[in-house]
Design an enzyme around this catalytic site. Sequence first.
Site, PDB file in Angstrom:
ATOM      1  N   ARG A 146      11.620 -79.910 -57.523  1.00  0.00           N
ATOM      2  CA  ARG A 146      11.951 -81.091 -56.724  1.00  0.00           C
ATOM      3  C   ARG A 146      10.805 -82.094 -56.723  1.00  0.00           C
ATOM      4  NH1 ARG A 146      14.107 -76.737 -52.853  1.00  0.00           N
ATOM      5  NH2 ARG A 146      11.951 -76.702 -52.144  1.00  0.00           N
ATOM      6  N   ARG A 147       9.894 -81.939 -57.671  1.00  0.00           N
ATOM      7  CA  ARG A 147       8.698 -82.779 -57.723  1.00  0.00           C
ATOM      8  C   ARG A 147       8.597 -83.576 -59.014  1.00  0.00           C
ATOM      9  NH1 ARG A 147       4.357 -78.235 -55.456  1.00  0.00           N
ATOM     10  NH2 ARG A 147       5.445 -77.814 -53.479  1.00  0.00           N
ATOM     11  N   CYS A 166       8.886-103.779 -57.924  1.00  0.00           N
ATOM     12  CA  CYS A 166      10.045-103.748 -57.028  1.00  0.00           C
ATOM     13  C   CYS A 166      10.681-102.361 -57.047  1.00  0.00           C
ATOM     14  CB  CYS A 166      11.072-104.796 -57.435  1.00  0.00           C
ATOM     15  SG  CYS A 166      10.498-106.488 -57.215  1.00  0.00           S
ATOM     16  N   ARG A 186      12.080-101.235 -53.518  1.00  0.00           N
ATOM     17  CA  ARG A 186      11.690-101.851 -52.251  1.00  0.00           C
ATOM     18  C   ARG A 186      12.383-103.184 -52.041  1.00  0.00           C
ATOM     19  NH1 ARG A 186       8.519-106.195 -52.902  1.00  0.00           N
ATOM     20  NH2 ARG A 186       7.480-106.425 -54.916  1.00  0.00           N
ATOM     21  N   ILE A 228      20.525-111.471 -51.828  1.00  0.00           N
ATOM     22  CA  ILE A 228      21.156-112.476 -52.680  1.00  0.00           C
ATOM     23  C   ILE A 228      20.514-113.816 -52.356  1.00  0.00           C
ATOM     24  CG2 ILE A 228      23.303-113.738 -53.124  1.00  0.00           C
ATOM     25  CD1 ILE A 228      24.791-111.111 -52.395  1.00  0.00           C
TER      26      ILE A 228
END
Length: 282
Positions: A146-147, A166, A186, A228
Amino acid sequence: MKQYHDLVRNVLENGVRKENRTGTDTISNFAEFYKVDLSEGFPLLTTKKVFFRSVVLELLWYLRGEDHIRWLRDENDCHIWDAWADEDGHVGPIYPVLWRKFPYLEKETVLLEGNGSAFEHETWVRKEFDQVQRAIEMLKTNPNSRRIVVSTWHPGLLPEMALPPCHIMYIFNVANGKLNCHLTQRSGDIALGIPFNLACYSALTMAIAQEVGLEPGTFAHTIVDAHIYVNHVDGLKEQLTRTPRELPTLEIANKPVDELTFEDFKLHNYNPDPLIRFEVAV
C-alpha cells in the site's frame, strides 16, 4: 464520457465564485471525485477533440527527468508548457525532476584529514531518487504493498518552480491481477487541464501495467479545488449539449516505459466532436 460531463455539471451547479492568482475568477467546488474503468476504452474525451499527440509528448517529457522544456518545444514542436518557461526553457524542479530525480538528504560518514591525523565525520549529502523506477520495482516484487506512491510536492523547492505541481501524488494499487491508479490533484482546471490529466495518467497506468505483467484496471481521480474559469463556462455548456461517443482504444508497444517513444502509442477509432477552444489562464 459521462463521468467528465457529470463533473462539469456538478461544479457549474454547486460551485462558488472565487478570485485567484490569474486574475480570472473561477467557479470552484471542493473535493470532486470520479473514476473510470480502463477496460471500457481509453478515456480521451469524445465531446470535444483532445490533442492526443500533446498528451503523449507531455507524458514522455515527465519520464525524461529534465528541468526544462527544450525536448518538448524545440525537438517536438509542442508548446503546452511555453507559458511557464523562461527564455532558456527552464521550468525548475517540477514533474519530470520530482518523478525521476526527487532530491533528498542522506547522512554519510566521510574521512577528514588535517594536522597529520584523520577522523570520521558525519555529514548530509544531497542525493536523487527515481520514484517511477521504484514504483515499477515494487509492483514486480511486492504488488500488494500500500506504499507504491509517487509524490510531486516538495515544499522546500517551491520557490524554484515555474508552477507548483497541480497533480501532487499518484498511488498504484493492485487487485485481481489489475493495476489501479489514484491521482490526487490539489487544483484542477476542468476545461483544459483535467482532460489532459485523465488521458496522461491513464496512459501511464496502461504502460506500467504492461511492463509489470498486469492488466489495466481503474483510474481514479480526486480534485481538491475543482474549478471552471468564468471565461470557459460557455464552451463547457456547449460541450454538455453533445452526446459522448464510443471511446477509442490505445495500443502501447510492449517495452519498458523508459524506452517508449511517441511512435509506440497507437490510438484507434478516435472520432470526437469538433474542438472547443479555451483560453489558458497563466
